[in-house]
Design a protein around this motif. Structure first.
Motif, short mmCIF file in Angstrom:
data_model
loop_
_atom_site.label_atom_id
_atom_site.label_comp_id
_atom_site.label_asym_id
_atom_site.label_seq_id
_atom_site.Cartn_x
_atom_site.Cartn_y
_atom_site.Cartn_z
N SER A 835 36.65 48.33 32.31
CA SER A 835 37.27 47.90 33.56
C SER A 835 37.96 46.55 33.40
N SER A 837 38.97 45.24 30.71
CA SER A 837 40.12 45.43 29.83
C SER A 837 41.32 45.95 30.62
N SER A 838 41.01 46.87 31.55
CA SER A 838 42.11 47.46 32.32
C SER A 838 42.71 46.42 33.27
N VAL A 839 41.82 45.55 33.81
CA VAL A 839 42.32 44.48 34.68
C VAL A 839 43.31 43.62 33.89
N ASN A 840 42.88 43.30 32.72
CA ASN A 840 43.69 42.49 31.84
C ASN A 840 45.05 43.16 31.56
N MET A 841 44.96 44.46 31.24
CA MET A 841 46.18 45.20 30.95
C MET A 841 47.10 45.24 32.15
N LEU A 842 46.48 45.52 33.32
CA LEU A 842 47.30 45.61 34.54
C LEU A 842 47.98 44.27 34.81
N THR A 844 48.82 42.10 32.67
CA THR A 844 49.89 41.94 31.68
C THR A 844 51.13 42.74 32.10
N VAL A 845 50.85 44.03 32.52
CA VAL A 845 51.95 44.89 32.93
C VAL A 845 52.70 44.26 34.11
N LYS A 847 52.72 41.19 35.00
CA LYS A 847 53.37 39.96 34.56
C LYS A 847 54.74 40.28 33.95
#
Lengths: 1019, 210
Positions: A835, A837-842, A844-845, A847
């Motif tokens: 989760s 990790s996905s927050v981080n990815m989201l 980034t996306v 951003k």
């Protein structure tokens, strides 16, 4: 089912011959003496010397003391077929054969105790199979005499009986009486292959080689009458003398040389009247070279003297009331006993039963005595070789020669009321003195008149208690108050009044006294009031009285008898206190021999010292002979031919070795040098073994006991047909017991035997001294189960197993818990990690889509960073709690990785120096976390606040501690202000270090001079 | 276009990853699955160039799926994407033929770098993971042989084992960063060849018992 052996066991013990009566050389065993049954048939001796008594009501094994029954039980076919046992015979293999009344023969295997029954040895229509006789010939073959089946021979190979019919024309199955009956079998003296058979229709001669019968009939005037031909017993005595016992015809003599019969009935009237209940003979055996014992069913046991054709009645001798005259078997056994069976008594004749000689009764001048006289005193006159005897109710003095043949009696000039003659004494001048108790009178023998005449005693001599001559020949008389001494040369009297220093001794009056002289010739007087010593030299008296307390004194004031032995020691019989030794030289009394210390009697009535220095005593339990040197004693009683066991009459010993014991009506005499001693060694045997009422069976001479048994009882006995009662037993248990334990009980009980192998040694000792051989029994007590190695091992294994299972269970539980924890943390890790990790990815996306310039972008940056941090923190926690990461190496690798990544990301130069971590260097969870957190905090501070270009981190190991130095080249900070601000980072680090005993933490910093952070933690 | 297939049981992450990859040109996420139970069929149908594979999924584990993917399409690249750093998963994946092992905590930028790296023929491993792999093989060298590693490779291995980053290695050995990457890639391949099931079994046994 287990009850029976137990009951039998009780019965076995019940048949001990509890007492023994010997009369006139015969030991008599009736039911009161332990005879277990009536209707006795025969005594038989087996090769091991046990005696076997066959009766109408069972078979009994007898060792001379104890009867052990072998009884028939109808339901158990391994027992005797019948309790009516007619005859016994042991075969050469050791099997014991029993003939029965109507139930064939039986064979006992003595190793197993089981019988084999041959109910009908030859198959025929008649069920009733009566065995009359069993006979083993010189070739070891077993022959059987039957009722109507003739003669049988046992074929041991085929285990069956061959039949030989004397009169084939007659009935052969026993259903017709007096036809083909073989009542008795005997081998010919000259040719043992010839058998003589007593048939009820005549005598048969059977040749065992040719199987030919020859028939002989006792004919009178050519007529064979049944009375003269109904033979019941055959006894070939010599080659010319075959003796036959008949039913009704008495004894018949047959001479095979001329086939001549001659009748010798003991009841001639009965014979003449053809009285079938008279002249019935059951057994014949030689009594001496010139006589035969004849057992009759109508006249008891007779001794027959063929040369005189004279019968003498032997038994019953009328001593016991109601003794049967119905006599059966006669047997001579290897110990020299002759056994006679009657309907209800077993008689044993043996020379030892008369070893104390025959009792003699006093001559009766007028037919019968008014009173029963008993011997009260006897003196030996060496010059004439005569014994002069006085008795307490006599008609004078009786004189016997050296062979104790009665010579004559000497009358006493005494008033008619004075017949209580007491002591006789021979003085130094050859005068014979006599005292009487009643008058009291003193008599002197007048050789001219050949009678005792009244002798005038001193007037002051008011009583006479005892009269005795000393070694000088002077006469001493004890009265109620003192001693009188008469010089034998001048017949002058001296009187010594009893006198001692003790006030209690004044005016003392004696009622009973006995004078004895010590080695120095001083008279001692045993009285009813103590022991008194008179010293010839000083004329002074000295007394010894009852003394109680710790030291031994005189055991009782009433002294029944006393004597001095050859060494001068005194032996006393204080009333009911046994036999007490006394040293007259020192005045010391010793502990009496009494029941308390194993002496056989408590009441000694008479004591004398014999010519050999032995002390003899008469007690109420019999006679004893005491060896004063070795302190050993032997007792004698009725079994030795004494008239009775209760001896309360005087005993006399003479220098020539003769001894005389006064008995009712007369006396018994013996010579101490000619008392036959029992020299037959008893044979000891172990009989039964039991524990808790359960019989145990030994295997190969070894008794194996259960480890947990309580008491073990071993009964034993000894084969000793003569005087078995006189045996005592001694045993010891090896190893451990070197001393022998003696017992009169024929049983030993052991309790609490420890495990191991023991040898029980047993021997029997006859009171005459002869000992049996040692008998040994191995006892094996196994190591209790709980002490055996395999058990211990098993228990250890089981315990280890249990421990292991418990351990495994707990481990499993712990592992389960661990697994659960792992699985939870794993799931958590996975879930949150993903989760985050996905927050981080989201972020980034988002951003990227919004672009760097967008106002939200820094916010998104922050979101991503927070998520990353959250993920890392969780990682750290999970890493540090995982016990797999307890190696220091792991920690340093992780630290290095973390620091490198952080610093590389922020483009800060760095140098890392970590110690070489060997595989054995472990760090616990706490230390790991503390080290990690300190380093992380320090590095993060440098990155965040120090604005440094370079960071150095160095950790070294010194003296079991870890010293770390983290320094940067940053801007530094105001330490005081930092403290004031309570910066959590610093305080946290301090607190982490402070937990450890030797932990140290230091920060050195200055504005613009970088920061040095030092910490010290344990390894 | 690089055809990418994602296996992950976390829906949010699946979608985020899809979104992240879509931001990159040349990447096409052809399918996302929440389990790898039908992995063979999926690969046969989709012919992906790259598979991003989670390990802990309901049903078939990622570690198992690697082998199946490689069996079906040996040219398909597989990158493990997981939170787990444990040796068991790591070695199982590597031995089954995984081309990279990326931890989920990796920052998205770096994640994309790794994907790129693997497509370029590299062996992207989160640094700690690389160390783990090498530590393991380092420790077990006596059991195996020295995997035909060159001296340089051995040197690099030593440093990796001690937690050095690529950059630190480069600095330490005075070589270019790319050179060290190349060396490391070679090391993996050599190790990979020698990484049989037995070695894994041994490794697991060793780890479980110690």
């Amino acid at each position: 089912m287990f009850r029976f052996p137990f009951i039998l066991w009780i019965i076995l013990l019940a048949y001990s011959a509890s007492s023994q009566v010997v009369n006139n050389g015969f030991r008599i065993i009736g039911q009161t003496e332990g005879l277990p049954a009536i209707g006795l048939n025969k005594i038989y001796e087996s090769a091991d010397h046990f005696l076997w008594l066959s009766t109408q009501s069972g078979l009994f094994r007898f060792d001379g003391f104890r009867f052990v029954p072998y009884l028939s039980q109808s339901r158990d076919t391994t027992t005797l077929s019948s309790n009516a046992v007619t005859d016994l015979q042991e075969d050469h293999q050791g099997y014991l054969w029993a003939g029965t009344f109507g139930k064939g023969v039986c064979r006992l295997d003595r190793t197993t105790g089981k019988w084999k029954r041959y109910l009908r040895p030859t198959a025929d229509a008649n069920e009733f199979y009566w065995i009359f006789d069993l006979f083993r010939d010189h070739r070891g073959r077993l022959w059987v005499g039957t009722n109507g089946r003739g003669l049988l021979l046992y074929d041991e190979k085929k285990d069956l009986f061959r039949q030989f019919i004397p009169s084939p024309s007659k009935n052969t199955n026993g259903s017709v009486r007096f036809e083909n009956e073989v009542r008795s079998i005997a081998a010919d003296i000259k040719d043992p292959d010839i058998l003589w058979l007593a048939g009820t229709d005549g005598l048969y001669r059977f040749d065992t080689r040719t199987h030919i019968f020859q028939h002989f009939e006792n004919k009178k005037n050519g007529v064979a009458e049944w009375l003269d031909n109904s033979f019941h017993f055959v006894y070939p005595q010599t080659s010319h003398d075959i003796w036959l016992g008949t039913w009704g015809g008495g004894l018949v003599h047959f001479d095979p040389a001329n086939n001549h019969f001659s009748n010798r009935p003991h009841n001639r009237t009965g014979y003449a009247q053809k009285n079938l209940s008279a002249n019935v003979i059951s057994n014949i055996l030689s009594a001496s070279d010139s006589s035969l014992f004849i057992s009759t069913l109508d006249a008891g046991l007779l001794e027959y003297f063929p040369s005189e054709n004279r019968y003498q009645k032997k038994l019953p001798d009328g001593n016991k009331k109601k003794e049967s005259i119905f006599f059966t078997g006669i047997t001579r056994t290897s110990d020299g006993s002759t056994w006679f069976c009657s309907n209800d008594m077993l008689y044993q004749q043996h020379p030892l039963y008369k070893r104390f000689g025959e009792y003699q009764s006093f001559f009766q001048p007028e037919g019968k005595f008014v009173y029963k006289p008993s011997l009260s005193s006897v003196i030996y006159l060496p010059s004439v070789g005569q014994y002069w005897m006085s008795c307490n109710a006599g008609y004078g003095i009786y004189v016997y020669d050296q062979q104790f043949r009665y010579l004559y009696s000497v009358s006493v000039e005494s008033p008619s009321y004075d017949k209580q003659f007491r002591d006789l004494a021979l003085d130094g001048s050859g005068r014979i003195w006599l005292m009487s108790l009643d008058a009291p009178y003193l008599y002197l023998y007048d050789s001219g008149e050949k009678m005792f005449v009244h002798y005038k005693r001193p007037a002051s001599m008011k009583s006479i208690l005892d009269l005795r001559a000393d070694i000088n020949g002077d006469i001493w008389i004890m009265t109620h108050d003192g001693l009188w001494k008469m010089n034998h040369r001048n017949l002058e009297w001296d009187f010594y009044l009893v006198n001692s220093n003790r006030s209690s001794d004044k005016n003392i009056v004696f009622r009973w006294a006995q004078i004895r002289f010590d080695k120095q010739g001083n008279p001692w007087v045993g009285t009813d009031k103590g022991l008194w010593q008179f010293k010839n030299a000083t004329k002074a008296w000295n007394s010894f009285l009852l003394k109680e307390g710790k030291e031994y004194g005189l055991a009782a004031n009433n002294i029944s008898a006393f004597t001095f032995d050859k060494k001068g020691m005194c032996w006393l019989a204080p009333l009911d206190e046994g036999l007490q030794p006394f040293d007259p030289f020192t005045g010391i009394f010793k502990e009496p021999y009494s029941f308390a210390n194993g002496f056989f009697s408590q009441r000694v009535n008479a004591i004398v010292t014999d010519a050999a220095g032995m002390i003899w005593g008469g007690t109420i339990n019999g006679l004893f002979r005491f060896d004063p040197i070795h302190k050993k004693w032997v007792s004698f009683n009725r079994q030795d031919g004494l008239q009775k066991d209760y001896i309360d009459l005087p005993l006399f010993a003479f220098d020539n070795g003769e001894m005389i014991l006064s008995v009712d009506h007369g006396f018994t005499h013996w010579n101490i040098n000619h008392i036959p001693s029992n020299t037959q060694r008893p044979i000891v045997y172990f009989d039964q073994y039991s524990s808790a009422g359960k019989k145990l069976i030994p295997l190969k001479g070894e008794l194996r006991l259960a480890g947990d048994m309580g008491e073990l009882t071993i009964s034993f006995g000894a084969i000793a047909p003569v005087m078995n009662h006189r045996l005592s037993f001694a045993y010891r248990l090896l190893p451990g017991q070197q001393q022998w334990t003696t017992t009169n009980d024929r049983r030993i009980s052991f309790a609490g035997l420890g495990h191991g192998t023991y040898t029980l040694q047993l021997k029997a000792i006859h009171s005459d001294g002869v000992e049996s051989e040692l008998k040994e029994l191995k006892l094996f007590v196994p190591t209790p189960v709980w002490m055996r190695w395999w058990f211990v091992l098993l228990m250890l294994t089981i315990m280890a197993g249990i421990f292991y299972i418990v351990y495994r269970y707990r481990l499993k539980q712990a592992l389960k818990l661990h697994e659960l924890r792992n699985s939870i943390s794993r799931d958590l890790h996975d879930e949150i990690g993903s989760s985050v990790s996905s927050v981080n990815m989201l972020a980034t996306v988002a951003k990227q889509q919004l672009g760097e310039a967008h106002a939200v972008t820094p916010l998104l940056e922050q979101i991503g960073q927070s998520a990353l941090t959250a993920g890392e923190s969780m990682d750290e926690i999970i890493w540090s709690v995982n016990p797999k990461h307890d190696g220091a190496e792991d920690t340093f690798i992780r630290l290095r990785k973390y620091i490198s990544e952080q610093l590389e990301t922020h483009q800060i130069d760095y140098a890392i120096h970590f110690p070489e971590a060997d595989a054995g260097w472990k760090m616990n969870m706490q230390l790991r976390r503390d080290l990690w957190m300190i380093c992380k905090e320090a590095v993060n501070n440098s990155i965040k606040y120090a604005k440094c270009n370079k960071l150095t981190i160095e950790i070294i190991r010194i003296n079991g501690m870890m010293e770390g130095l983290i320094s940067d080249d940053g801007i530094g900070f105001d330490l005081v202000a930092a403290e004031h601000k309570k910066r959590n980072g610093l305080r946290n680090m301090k607190e982490r270090v402070a937990k450890y005993k030797r932990g140290r933490f230091e920060v050195k910093t200055e504005k613009g001079r970088g920061t040095q952070l030092f910490f010290c933690l344990p390894e | 276009m690089v055809r990418i297939v994602i296996y992950d049981d976390n829906e949010l992450l699946r979608k985020s990853m899809q979104l992240l990859l879509l931001t990159q040109p040349g990447y096409e996420v052809v399918a996302v699955f929440d389990n790898a139970n039908e992995v063979k069929r999926d690969i046969e149908q989709l012919h992906p160039d790259l598979v991003i594979l989670d390990i802990d999924m309901p049903g078939r584990k990622g570690t198992e799926a690697v082998g199946l993917i490689k069996e079906t399409d040996p040219n398909c690249l597989v990158v493990m994407h997981t939170v787990f750093e444990e040796e068991e998963n790591l070695f199982a994946s590597l031995c089954a033929g995984a081309n990279g092992y990326i931890l989920k905590k990796t920052a998205p930028e770096r994640f994309l770098t790794y994907i790129e790296e693997v497509l370029a023929g590299g062996a992207p491993f989160s640094p700690g993971i690389a160390q783990k792999v090498l530590t393991f093989f380092h420790h077990h060298r006596p059991l195996q042989n020295d995997f035909n590693l060159t001296e340089r490779e051995k040197q690099i291995l030593q440093l990796l084992v001690k937690g050095y980053t690529y950059k630190a290695i480069s600095a330490e050995l005075s070589i270019a960063l790319d050179t060290s990457r190349k060396h490391i890639r070679n090391i993996y391949e050599k190790l990979h060849v020698n990484c049989g099931r037995e070695a894994v079994a041994l490794a697991l046994q060793h780890k479980l018992t110690s």
